[in-house]
Design a protein around this motif. Structure first.
Motif, PDB file in Angstrom:
ATOM      1  N   LEU A 177       0.680  -1.214   0.224  1.00  0.00           N
ATOM      2  CA  LEU A 177      -0.197  -0.291  -0.084  1.00  0.00           C
ATOM      3  C   LEU A 177       0.809   1.392   0.236  1.00  0.00           C
ATOM      4  N   ASP A 178       0.421   2.383  -0.985  1.00  0.00           N
ATOM      5  CA  ASP A 178       1.273   3.322  -1.319  1.00  0.00           C
ATOM      6  C   ASP A 178       0.712   3.830   0.386  1.00  0.00           C
ATOM      7  N   VAL A 179       2.532   4.699   1.050  1.00  0.00           N
ATOM      8  CA  VAL A 179       1.794   5.358   2.653  1.00  0.00           C
ATOM      9  C   VAL A 179       1.030   6.009   2.682  1.00  0.00           C
ATOM     10  N   ARG A 180       1.410   6.778   1.576  1.00  0.00           N
ATOM     11  CA  ARG A 180       0.427   8.438   1.405  1.00  0.00           C
ATOM     12  C   ARG A 180      -1.909   8.226   0.674  1.00  0.00           C
ATOM     13  N   ARG A 181      -1.800   7.031   0.335  1.00  0.00           N
ATOM     14  CA  ARG A 181      -3.076   6.413   0.251  1.00  0.00           C
ATOM     15  C   ARG A 181      -4.098   6.074   1.632  1.00  0.00           C
ATOM     16  N   ASP A 182      -5.049   6.208   1.513  1.00  0.00           N
ATOM     17  CA  ASP A 182      -6.186   5.286   2.496  1.00  0.00           C
ATOM     18  C   ASP A 182      -6.321   3.864   1.596  1.00  0.00           C
ATOM     19  N   GLU A 221       2.998   7.359  11.946  1.00  0.00           N
ATOM     20  CA  GLU A 221       1.642   7.847  12.257  1.00  0.00           C
ATOM     21  C   GLU A 221       0.785   6.832  11.287  1.00  0.00           C
ATOM     22  N   ARG A 222       1.339   6.795   9.981  1.00  0.00           N
ATOM     23  CA  ARG A 222       0.570   5.982   8.713  1.00  0.00           C
ATOM     24  C   ARG A 222      -0.393   4.704   9.273  1.00  0.00           C
ATOM     25  N   ALA A 223       1.157   3.755  10.059  1.00  0.00           N
ATOM     26  CA  ALA A 223       0.751   2.457   9.921  1.00  0.00           C
ATOM     27  C   ALA A 223      -0.091   2.799  10.975  1.00  0.00           C
ATOM     28  N   GLY A 224      -0.431   3.547  11.394  1.00  0.00           N
ATOM     29  CA  GLY A 224      -1.158   2.979  12.909  1.00  0.00           C
ATOM     30  C   GLY A 224      -2.497   3.549  11.793  1.00  0.00           C
ATOM     31  N   GLU A 225      -2.799   4.642  11.620  1.00  0.00           N
ATOM     32  CA  GLU A 225      -4.350   5.132  11.167  1.00  0.00           C
ATOM     33  C   GLU A 225      -4.683   3.676   9.594  1.00  0.00           C
ATOM     34  N   ILE A 226      -3.997   3.184   8.824  1.00  0.00           N
ATOM     35  CA  ILE A 226      -3.707   1.567   8.254  1.00  0.00           C
ATOM     36  C   ILE A 226      -4.469   0.845   8.464  1.00  0.00           C
ATOM     37  N   ARG A 227      -3.965   0.622  10.256  1.00  0.00           N
ATOM     38  CA  ARG A 227      -4.291  -0.405  10.793  1.00  0.00           C
ATOM     39  C   ARG A 227      -5.403  -0.624  11.016  1.00  0.00           C
ATOM     40  N   VAL A 266      -0.944  -8.719  12.746  1.00  0.00           N
ATOM     41  CA  VAL A 266      -0.285  -8.850  10.932  1.00  0.00           C
ATOM     42  C   VAL A 266       0.755  -8.089  11.324  1.00  0.00           C
ATOM     43  N   ASN A 267       2.052  -7.755  10.679  1.00  0.00           N
ATOM     44  CA  ASN A 267       2.499  -7.019  10.551  1.00  0.00           C
ATOM     45  C   ASN A 267       2.681  -6.166   9.161  1.00  0.00           C
ATOM     46  N   ILE A 268       3.067  -5.091   9.726  1.00  0.00           N
ATOM     47  CA  ILE A 268       3.231  -4.057   8.794  1.00  0.00           C
ATOM     48  C   ILE A 268       4.601  -3.322   8.840  1.00  0.00           C
ATOM     49  N   GLU A 287      -0.499 -16.317   5.206  1.00  0.00           N
ATOM     50  CA  GLU A 287       0.526 -16.394   5.989  1.00  0.00           C
ATOM     51  C   GLU A 287       0.637 -14.669   5.277  1.00  0.00           C
ATOM     52  N   HIS A 288       0.519 -13.501   5.876  1.00  0.00           N
ATOM     53  CA  HIS A 288       0.518 -11.834   5.460  1.00  0.00           C
ATOM     54  C   HIS A 288       1.436 -10.919   5.441  1.00  0.00           C
ATOM     55  N   ALA A 289       1.964  -9.700   5.542  1.00  0.00           N
ATOM     56  CA  ALA A 289       2.067  -8.615   6.169  1.00  0.00           C
ATOM     57  C   ALA A 289       1.976  -7.807   4.975  1.00  0.00           C
ATOM     58  N   ILE A 290       1.974  -6.386   5.137  1.00  0.00           N
ATOM     59  CA  ILE A 290       1.088  -5.633   4.748  1.00  0.00           C
ATOM     60  C   ILE A 290       2.884  -4.033   4.769  1.00  0.00           C
ATOM     61  N   VAL A 291       2.878  -4.089   3.488  1.00  0.00           N
ATOM     62  CA  VAL A 291       3.715  -3.311   3.334  1.00  0.00           C
ATOM     63  C   VAL A 291       3.469  -1.890   2.830  1.00  0.00           C
ATOM     64  N   LEU A 292       3.990  -0.052   3.788  1.00  0.00           N
ATOM     65  CA  LEU A 292       3.556   0.272   2.858  1.00  0.00           C
ATOM     66  C   LEU A 292       4.747   0.453   2.205  1.00  0.00           C
TER      67      LEU A 292
END
Ligand code: GDP
Length: 195
Positions: free
Chosen positions: A113-118, A154-160, A169-171, A136-141
């Motif tokens: 996910l692009d860190v700047r986009r919802d 901050e964005r990581a928290g918002e996206i979570r 689930v790791n970011i 098994e999965h993880a999110i990559v910003l």
């Protein structure tokens, strides 16, 4: 993993076209422009192993890359192009969901996910398929160089929160440009596939 000689294997649409191989696979999913090709290239230290064919709309194929006969990286077709028809979207769904559900050696999916986009409706759908396939999965910003380190956190928290991600689930915040976070991501991949 320090990759010495990454090789493009094949572009596939149907399961019959997937390479015959017993290497474990790590798949990369995300909307067009999320930074998938850049991340694959940065992880294997190549400039143009993966390239995005997204200019004509959706890339429909699944691209397989063999990393030194140790691991396979799998680049899933990007999504989220506004100009795409319903039929194309259905085809994309068939290709991606098909792969996620029939590939026994698929070990881990990284959702970019692009860190700047919802997260978009398509991102949420993708995330649902990954969970439903019990992978098994993880999110990559991606593109974290575009924000300050604090803003990125901050964005990581918002996206979570936006994705209702459970704590397990790791970011991973990364930048393919300045290589932030790539080591941590490789470590997670290595740990997952060597378990
Ligand atoms: P793909 O469609 O998901 O394969 O996306 P690409 O890897 O082609 O990247 C889309 C655009 O974002 C390109 O213009 C890249 O140069 C840019 N991009 C990708 N990763 C990064 C990054 O980490 N930082 C910055 N600043 N730009 C990036």
């Amino acid at each position: 993993m320090l990759v010495k000689n990454p090789k493009f294997v094949i572009s596939a649409v149907k399961p019959e076209q997937y390479p015959v191989s017993d290497l474990l696979e790590v798949a990369f999913a995300g909307r067009s422009n999320a930074g998938k090709s850049s991340l694959i290239n940065a992880l294997v230290n190549r400039k143009r192993l993966a390239y995005s064919g997204s200019t004509q709309g959706m890339t429909r194929q699944i691209n397989f890359y063999d990393l030194d006969g140790e691991l396979m990286f799998v680049d899933l077709p990007g999504y989220g192009y506004a100009a795409v028809s319903k039929d194309q979207k259905a085809l994309w769904g068939k290709v991606v969901e098909g792969y996620l559900n029939v590939r026994p050696q698929l070990y881990m999916v990284l959702l970019l996910l692009d860190v700047r986009r919802d997260p978009s409706a398509d991102d949420l759908l993708m995330y649902r398929w990954i969970r439903e396939a019990e992978l098994e999965h993880a999110i990559v910003l991606t593109k974290c160089d575009k924000l300050s380190r604090m803003k990125c956190r901050e964005r990581a928290g918002e996206i979570r929160r936006a994705m209702s991600l459970p704590p397990e689930v790791n970011i991973f915040p990364v930048s393919s440009t300045d290589r932030t976070g790539l080591e941590a991501l490789w470590e997670a991949i290595d740990t997952a596939v060597s378990d």
